[in-house]
Design a protein around this motif. Structure first.
Motif, short mmCIF file in Angstrom:
data_model
loop_
_atom_site.label_atom_id
_atom_site.label_comp_id
_atom_site.label_asym_id
_atom_site.label_seq_id
_atom_site.Cartn_x
_atom_site.Cartn_y
_atom_site.Cartn_z
N LEU A 102 0.58 -0.99 0.02
CA LEU A 102 0.28 0.08 -0.31
C LEU A 102 1.18 1.39 -0.17
O LEU A 102 1.75 1.14 0.24
N ASP A 103 0.58 2.18 -0.70
CA ASP A 103 1.23 3.51 -1.00
C ASP A 103 1.26 3.85 0.80
O ASP A 103 0.92 3.41 2.24
N THR A 106 -1.18 5.61 2.13
CA THR A 106 -2.42 4.78 2.20
C THR A 106 -3.36 3.99 3.61
O THR A 106 -2.12 3.10 3.63
N TYR A 133 -11.24 -1.17 -1.75
CA TYR A 133 -10.92 0.83 -1.31
C TYR A 133 -11.92 1.39 -0.96
O TYR A 133 -12.87 1.15 -1.91
N HIS A 188 -0.36 1.64 -8.39
CA HIS A 188 -1.03 3.53 -7.72
C HIS A 188 -2.02 3.06 -8.47
O HIS A 188 -2.43 3.82 -9.06
N GLN A 189 -2.21 2.13 -8.38
CA GLN A 189 -3.74 1.94 -9.44
C GLN A 189 -4.63 2.45 -8.98
O GLN A 189 -5.47 2.91 -10.48
N VAL A 190 -5.27 2.47 -7.84
CA VAL A 190 -6.95 3.11 -8.00
C VAL A 190 -6.29 4.99 -7.88
O VAL A 190 -7.28 4.98 -8.18
N LYS A 191 -5.26 5.41 -7.44
CA LYS A 191 -5.06 6.84 -7.74
C LYS A 191 -5.00 6.90 -8.84
O LYS A 191 -5.74 7.66 -9.85
N LEU A 204 -6.94 7.68 0.68
CA LEU A 204 -7.57 6.15 0.73
C LEU A 204 -7.17 4.70 1.82
O LEU A 204 -6.36 5.42 2.57
#
Ligand code: URA
Length: 237
Positions: A102-103, A106, A133, A188-191, A204
């Motif tokens: 996770l970042d 996040t 998420y 960073h897929q969701v972002k 997130l």
């Protein structure tokens, strides 16, 4: 495999080596229903060992549900930031690592284990393990974004993202809240997905992975062992 009773108890997370020696001395440990000779007694998988009246189920590996806080790196070592392992006592850290990343900013569900095979299995691209998420984003989300995410969006990779489920929880001009379920794990897929539809992720948090939910009774930085049921769910993926 035969190991010392005190090592077995310490490995099962009952306490440190000196704590478990105390427990043995205080007659709180039984091997096959009888008091052991001492901490050096050898035990194996066939033995039934109990602590304070409860049988200890032998587990080769350890599995923890960790509520990752902001500012913690999904790694075991880092020169600058706190890592996942910094949240575990030293006597439990051996071999542990986070499953996936996770970042830094996040929060949320992170599985921490010493089981490399399980991690490999869960992270294999072909597995499509779902991850959900909760996101706070800029601007108003609409049905158009739900449709775009369902079809796949261009985040600058060779292919569009796989179909993802967007559930809008609130939508205002000043910002929206939503849950997004993806089955991949690109950087960073969701972002990047929200960016692709013209919004920016402001907050997130991962709330589930592979059918396991983040335990809301865990504060950021806290962890607990997976239950038998949770373990079966995640190993059966
Ligand atoms: N997607 C992101 O952009 N960040 C994360 O930490 C996890 C998924």
């Amino acid at each position: 495999m035969q190991i010392r009773l005190d090592k077995f108890l310490a490995d099962m997370g009952i306490g440190t080596r000196s704590q478990v020696k105390q427990y043995i001395r205080k007659k709180q440990v039984l091997v096959n229903g009888v008091l052991p000779e001492g901490p050096k007694q050898k035990v194996g998988e066939e033995d039934i060992i109990s602590f304070q009246g409860k049988d200890i189920v032998y587990q080769k590996h350890e599995y923890f549900l960790f509520h990752k806080p902001k500012g913690c790196v999904s790694a075991v070592r880092d020169a600058q930031h706190k890592t996942v392992l910094d949240y575990f006592p030293e006597n439990r850290q051996k071999g542990l690592f986070p499953v996936g990343r996770l970042d830094l900013d996040t929060e949320g569900f992170l599985l921490v284990t010493d089981d490399g095979a399980l991690a490999h299995n869960l992270l294999a691209p072909g597995k499509h393990v779902p991850k959900t998420y909760f996101a706070k984003v800029s601007g108003r989300l609409t049905e158009a974004e739900v449709q775009k995410f369902a079809k796949g969006v261009d985040i600058g990779e060779k292919e569009l993202t796989l179909p993802a489920k967007l559930e809008i929880l609130s939508a205002e001009t000043e910002g929206s809240q939503a849950e997004l379920t993806i089955t991949e794990g690109k950087f960073h897929q969701v972002k990047r997905m929200f960016q692709a539809v013209g919004t920016e992720v402001l907050y997130l948090k991962r709330i589930s992975m592979g059918g396991l939910m983040l335990d809301e009774s865990l504060k950021p930085g806290e962890y607990r062992a997976l239950t038998e049921e949770e373990l079966q769910k995640i190993t059966g993926q």
